[in-house]
Each structure stands twice: as C-alpha cells, then as structure tokens.
Design an enzyme around this catalytic site. Structure first.
Site, PDB file in Angstrom:
ATOM      1  N   HIS A 223      -8.064   1.052   2.119  1.00 48.40           N
ATOM      2  CA  HIS A 223      -7.763   0.865   3.187  1.00 48.40           C
ATOM      3  C   HIS A 223      -8.651   1.578   4.002  1.00 48.40           C
ATOM      4  O   HIS A 223      -7.614   2.694   5.080  1.00 48.40           O
ATOM      5  CB  HIS A 223      -6.640   1.056   3.601  1.00 48.40           C
ATOM      6  CG  HIS A 223      -5.982   0.376   4.818  1.00 48.40           C
ATOM      7  ND1 HIS A 223      -4.777  -0.320   5.240  1.00 48.40           N
ATOM      8  CD2 HIS A 223      -6.705   0.229   5.996  1.00 48.40           C
ATOM      9  CE1 HIS A 223      -4.715  -1.032   6.415  1.00 48.40           C
ATOM     10  NE2 HIS A 223      -5.976  -0.396   7.292  1.00 48.40           N
TER      11      HIS A 223
ATOM     12  N   GLU B  74       1.390  -1.270  -0.181  1.00 47.33           N
ATOM     13  CA  GLU B  74       0.344   0.549  -0.490  1.00 47.33           C
ATOM     14  C   GLU B  74       0.656   0.891  -0.080  1.00 47.33           C
ATOM     15  O   GLU B  74       1.904   1.637   0.454  1.00 47.33           O
ATOM     16  CB  GLU B  74      -0.938  -0.276   1.070  1.00 47.33           C
ATOM     17  CG  GLU B  74      -1.599  -0.886   1.563  1.00 47.33           C
ATOM     18  CD  GLU B  74      -3.409  -1.474   2.668  1.00 47.33           C
ATOM     19  OE1 GLU B  74      -3.000  -0.531   3.103  1.00 47.33           O
ATOM     20  OE2 GLU B  74      -3.526  -1.761   2.648  1.00 47.33           O
TER      21      GLU B  74
HETATM   22  P1  NAD Z   1      -7.609  -9.069  17.483  1.00 41.36           P
HETATM   23  O1  NAD Z   1      -6.488  -9.311  17.979  1.00 41.36           O
HETATM   24  O2  NAD Z   1      -8.087  -8.890  18.460  1.00 41.36           O
HETATM   25  O3  NAD Z   1      -8.107 -10.666  16.822  1.00 41.36           O
HETATM   26  C1  NAD Z   1      -7.395 -11.406  16.123  1.00 41.36           C
HETATM   27  C2  NAD Z   1      -7.584 -12.566  16.077  1.00 41.36           C
HETATM   28  O4  NAD Z   1      -6.956 -13.767  15.217  1.00 41.36           O
HETATM   29  C3  NAD Z   1      -7.502 -13.371  17.483  1.00 41.36           C
HETATM   30  O5  NAD Z   1      -8.577 -14.210  17.998  1.00 41.36           O
HETATM   31  C4  NAD Z   1      -6.447 -14.612  17.143  1.00 41.36           C
HETATM   32  O6  NAD Z   1      -6.981 -15.433  17.937  1.00 41.36           O
HETATM   33  C5  NAD Z   1      -6.760 -14.679  16.159  1.00 41.36           C
HETATM   34  N1  NAD Z   1      -5.628 -15.399  15.118  1.00 41.36           N
HETATM   35  C6  NAD Z   1      -4.539 -15.033  15.237  1.00 41.36           C
HETATM   36  N2  NAD Z   1      -3.768 -16.172  14.825  1.00 41.36           N
HETATM   37  C7  NAD Z   1      -4.414 -16.730  13.882  1.00 41.36           C
HETATM   38  C8  NAD Z   1      -3.935 -17.975  13.387  1.00 41.36           C
HETATM   39  N3  NAD Z   1      -2.493 -18.050  12.721  1.00 41.36           N
HETATM   40  N4  NAD Z   1      -4.705 -18.071  12.441  1.00 41.36           N
HETATM   41  C9  NAD Z   1      -6.057 -18.302  12.670  1.00 41.36           C
HETATM   42  N5  NAD Z   1      -6.841 -17.330  13.962  1.00 41.36           N
HETATM   43  C10 NAD Z   1      -5.593 -16.287  14.030  1.00 41.36           C
HETATM   44  O7  NAD Z   1      -7.494  -8.350  16.449  1.00 41.36           O
HETATM   45  P2  NAD Z   1      -8.796  -7.281  16.229  1.00 41.36           P
HETATM   46  O8  NAD Z   1      -8.655  -6.051  16.680  1.00 41.36           O
HETATM   47  O9  NAD Z   1      -9.685  -7.769  15.957  1.00 41.36           O
HETATM   48  O10 NAD Z   1      -8.094  -7.242  14.607  1.00 41.36           O
HETATM   49  C11 NAD Z   1      -7.975  -7.910  13.346  1.00 41.36           C
HETATM   50  C12 NAD Z   1      -7.182  -7.396  12.190  1.00 41.36           C
HETATM   51  O11 NAD Z   1      -8.239  -6.208  11.506  1.00 41.36           O
HETATM   52  C13 NAD Z   1      -5.824  -7.178  12.343  1.00 41.36           C
HETATM   53  O12 NAD Z   1      -5.225  -6.758  11.472  1.00 41.36           O
HETATM   54  C14 NAD Z   1      -5.400  -4.616  12.576  1.00 41.36           C
HETATM   55  O13 NAD Z   1      -4.477  -4.828  11.929  1.00 41.36           O
HETATM   56  C15 NAD Z   1      -7.536  -4.973  11.280  1.00 41.36           C
HETATM   57  N6  NAD Z   1      -8.169  -3.936  10.968  1.00 41.36           N
HETATM   58  C16 NAD Z   1      -7.966  -3.005   9.930  1.00 41.36           C
HETATM   59  C17 NAD Z   1      -8.600  -2.401   9.703  1.00 41.36           C
HETATM   60  C18 NAD Z   1      -8.849  -1.447   8.783  1.00 41.36           C
HETATM   61  O14 NAD Z   1      -8.929  -0.088   8.069  1.00 41.36           O
HETATM   62  N7  NAD Z   1      -9.197  -2.237   7.373  1.00 41.36           N
HETATM   63  C19 NAD Z   1      -9.134  -1.914  10.756  1.00 41.36           C
HETATM   64  C20 NAD Z   1      -8.656  -2.240  12.141  1.00 41.36           C
HETATM   65  C21 NAD Z   1      -7.959  -3.278  12.172  1.00 41.36           C
HETATM   66  C1  MLT Z   2      -5.536  -0.058  12.118  1.00 37.68           C
HETATM   67  O1  MLT Z   2      -5.148  -1.663  11.970  1.00 37.68           O
HETATM   68  O2  MLT Z   2      -6.036   0.256  12.891  1.00 37.68           O
HETATM   69  C2  MLT Z   2      -5.788   0.554  10.648  1.00 37.68           C
HETATM   70  O3  MLT Z   2      -5.411  -0.218   9.489  1.00 37.68           O
HETATM   71  C3  MLT Z   2      -6.873   1.575  10.543  1.00 37.68           C
HETATM   72  C4  MLT Z   2      -5.719   2.206  10.141  1.00 37.68           C
HETATM   73  O4  MLT Z   2      -4.157   2.015  10.714  1.00 37.68           O
HETATM   74  O5  MLT Z   2      -6.323   3.225   9.373  1.00 37.68           O
END
Ligand code: NAD
Ligand code: MLT
Length: 310
Positions: free
Chosen positions: A278, A260
């Site tokens: 994103h 990205e």
């Molecule tokens: P979290 O840590 O609460 O949950 C992640 C889950 O994945 C946990 O329950 C963990 O046990 C599980 N996990 C870890 N390794 C694993 C594996 N190998 N196989 C199966 N399960 C596994 O995290 P979250 O707050 O739910 O965030 C999840 C993802 O979303 C992160 O990558 C975060 O960066 C991403 N995210 C993206 C955005 C966006 O803008 N698109 C926004 C927020 C978060």
């Molecule tokens: C995050 O992991 O919190 C997301 O990717 C959100 C962001 O950074 O914009």
C-alpha cells in the site's frame, strides 16, 4: 480546555507542527483497537490514513468528537453515516496523493511488463538469466482503465504517452469527457475482452467490491496484465491467483489487499506478480499535501469556522 487532536497513523511532521500550535496533539496506534477506543474518549478530532477503522463503535467511544479527518482519498475506513448521525464532520484530502497514486500504478505496470522485480531479486541472488525475464512492450497495446476519476484520468494521460489505445469502464462519466481525453468508454465485458493491460482506479463501495472476480477473469484477453493500486477487495485475490496459475493472466501489480496489513496472499507465490505494501500515497510530496490539507481542515472545524473542500 485545549481541544485534543488524536493522530492515529503516521502524519507529515509539518502537519503535526501546524496542529501543535493550537491543540493538544496526542498519538495512538489506530490499529490497536483498545488503545484507539480509550484515546478517543478525550478526542475532539481524530486524524487517520487507511489502516484505522473509524466505525460506529469508534464514534460512540468519542463523546467530544467533532471531526474525523482522513489524510488521503478513500473514505472506506470511515463510517460516514454514523459520523453524520452524531453531527461529526468528516473531511479528507481528495487531491493530495492522486499524482503519487497514478505514478504508482504506472510503476507497477512497467515493472510487470518487464519482470523488473523478479529479475532484480534473481540477479541479487546470483542468477544472470536474460531470456527468462523477456517482457512485452507497452506501445501499441490496449490499456483498460476501470474508474476514470481523478487518478484514472492522471494514469490514462500518462500511459497515453507510450502510444497505447485507451478504453475505460466508468458508467458515471460523460462520453464527451472521455473522448476529450482520447479514451473510448466501453462496457466492463468489452474492456475485459479487449485489454492487454487493465488498471483499476475505483473507490471501494458495496457496488465495486469483487467487481473483478472469477466470472470476469474468465473472459479476459489471454495474457492480460492487471494492476490494482486502488483498493483491496476490488479484485478477488484468490480468483486472480487462479487465473495467473492457469496462465490466463500473464502478471499482476498489486498495491492493496482485502485485509491489510497483508503478509500472506495467494498472489505472493508468483514470480510475475509485483506486490507492494500500500505504497500508492507514500511519497514525501503526497504526505505533505495530505497532512497539511487535513491539518488546515481540522483547525477550521475545531475553531467553528467554515471548512471548504480541501
Ligand atoms: P474518484 O472518485 O475521483 O474516481 C473514482 C471513479 O470511479 C469515478 O469516476 C467514478 O465514477 C468511478 N466509479 C465509481 N463506481 C464505479 C463502478 N461501480 N464502476 C465503474 N466506475 C465506478 O477517486 P480517485 O481519487 O480517482 O481514487 C480512486 C481510488 O484510488 C480510491 O479507491 C482511492 O482510495 C484509491 N487510492 C489508493 C491509493 C493508494 O495508496 N494505493 C492512493 C490514493 C487513492
Ligand atoms: C488513499 O486512499 O488516500 C490511500 O489509500 C493512501 C493512504 O491512505 O495511504
């Protein structure tokens, strides 16, 4: 000397205001590597989102650095061991944007199921084509959640309201917790074989990169739709594009990319792929929460006080 807080990506104005009260707030484009390394030389704290890489080199360039703050969830752009080795604290805002991220996954799922983006683009281009954009219902379908953490749970709770059957793959959570949520825990292969929709909610770690690749996409239920609003690289983009081209995967909703910013991907060729840049955390609410949480943590850290979990 007033401590310098370097803001390397967009941060909510309310958070900047909090910091400007006590600190010398400076801004840099975190994706401009030479500018970032130069600005870090005087920084006591740096605040990033997901585009800025705070690796060993960046930490070495910042002799005064005491805290790296990630205004969001994922810490995959911060080399935490390198920071820890230097005694630099790393803080994030782990619950700030989870509702927004879960809602984004849901929005993508609905848009993919009903061809919303392509039908809208076609109509605006002057085409009134109803049968071409026939979709599928969510009700009665099996939805597979990969990663049943904070966002996976919020997503599961919301999609349950559509009358779905929920299964999840997450070896780190207790079956009792899943059962309480009405979710049946299964192995990855079973999830791939049974799901009509798959939504990925994993962190990006060496274990999860490429978790859904060619081999996994070969065993999916034909016609599955796949959503990734977690991290780029968890699903192999080329393998997904190949599976869509072959008709094994009926569509995908993608918010995140291996590299990205991403303006070119094999996935962009398909009408049945809804792609967003994103945007999971891009709501006013999430940005305010993330910005204010990290501003508070940075302030405490620079004042030498205890920093509780955000
Ligand atoms: P979290 O840590 O609460 O949950 C992640 C889950 O994945 C946990 O329950 C963990 O046990 C599980 N996990 C870890 N390794 C694993 C594996 N190998 N196989 C199966 N399960 C596994 O995290 P979250 O707050 O739910 O965030 C999840 C993802 O979303 C992160 O990558 C975060 O960066 C991403 N995210 C993206 C955005 C966006 O803008 N698109 C926004 C927020 C978060
Ligand atoms: C995050 O992991 O919190 C997301 O990717 C959100 C962001 O950074 O914009």
């Amino acid at each position: 000397m007033t401590p310098v807080v370097l803001i390397a990506e967009e941060l909510a104005p309310a958070a900047i205001e909090v910091l400007a009260h006590d600190f010398d707030v400076r801004h840099v484009d975190g994706t401009d590597r030479p500018a970032l390394l130069s600005a870090l030389s005087e920084a006591d704290a740096v605040i990033v989102r997901s585009a800025t890489q705070i690796d060993a080199e960046a930490i070495a360039a910042a002799p005064r650095l005491k805290v790296v703050a990630r205004a969001g969830v994922g810490l995959d752009n911060v080399e935490v061991p390198a920071a820890t080795a230097r005694g630099v604290m790393v803080v994030n805002a782990p619950t700030s944007n989870i509702v927004s991220a879960a809602e984004q996954a849901l929005a993508l799922l609905l848009a993919v199921a009903r061809n919303t983006a392509s039908a809208s683009a076609a109509l605006k281009a002057g085409e009134w084509k109803r049968s071409k954009y026939t979709g599928v219902e969510i009700q009665g379908k099996t939805v597979g959640v990969v990663g049943l953490g904070r966002i996976g749970v919020l997503f599961a709770q919301r999609i349950a309201a559509f009358g779905t059957r929920l299964i999840a793959y997450d070896p780190y959570i207790q079956p009792a917790r899943a059962a309480q949520l009405g979710v049946r825990l299964v192995g990855l292969e079973e999830l791939l074989r049974e799901s009509d929709f798959i939504s990925i909610h994993l962190p990006k770690t060496p274990e999860t990169v490429g978790l859904i690749g060619e081999k996994e996409l070969a065993v999916v239920k034909p016609g599955v739709r796949i959503i990734n609003a977690a991290r780029g690289g968890l699903v192999d983009e080329q393998a997904l594009a190949d599976a869509i081209a072959e008709g094994r995967v009926a569509g995908a909703g993608v918010d995140v990319y291996a590299k990205e910013p991403c303006t070119s991907s094999p996935l962009f060729a398909f009408d049945n792929v809804v792609a967003t840049p994103h945007l999971g955390a891009s709501t006013g609410e999430a940005q305010d929460k993330a910005g204010l949480a990290v501003a508070k943590s940075v302030k405490l850290a620079l004042q030498g006080e205890f920093v509780p979990d955000a």
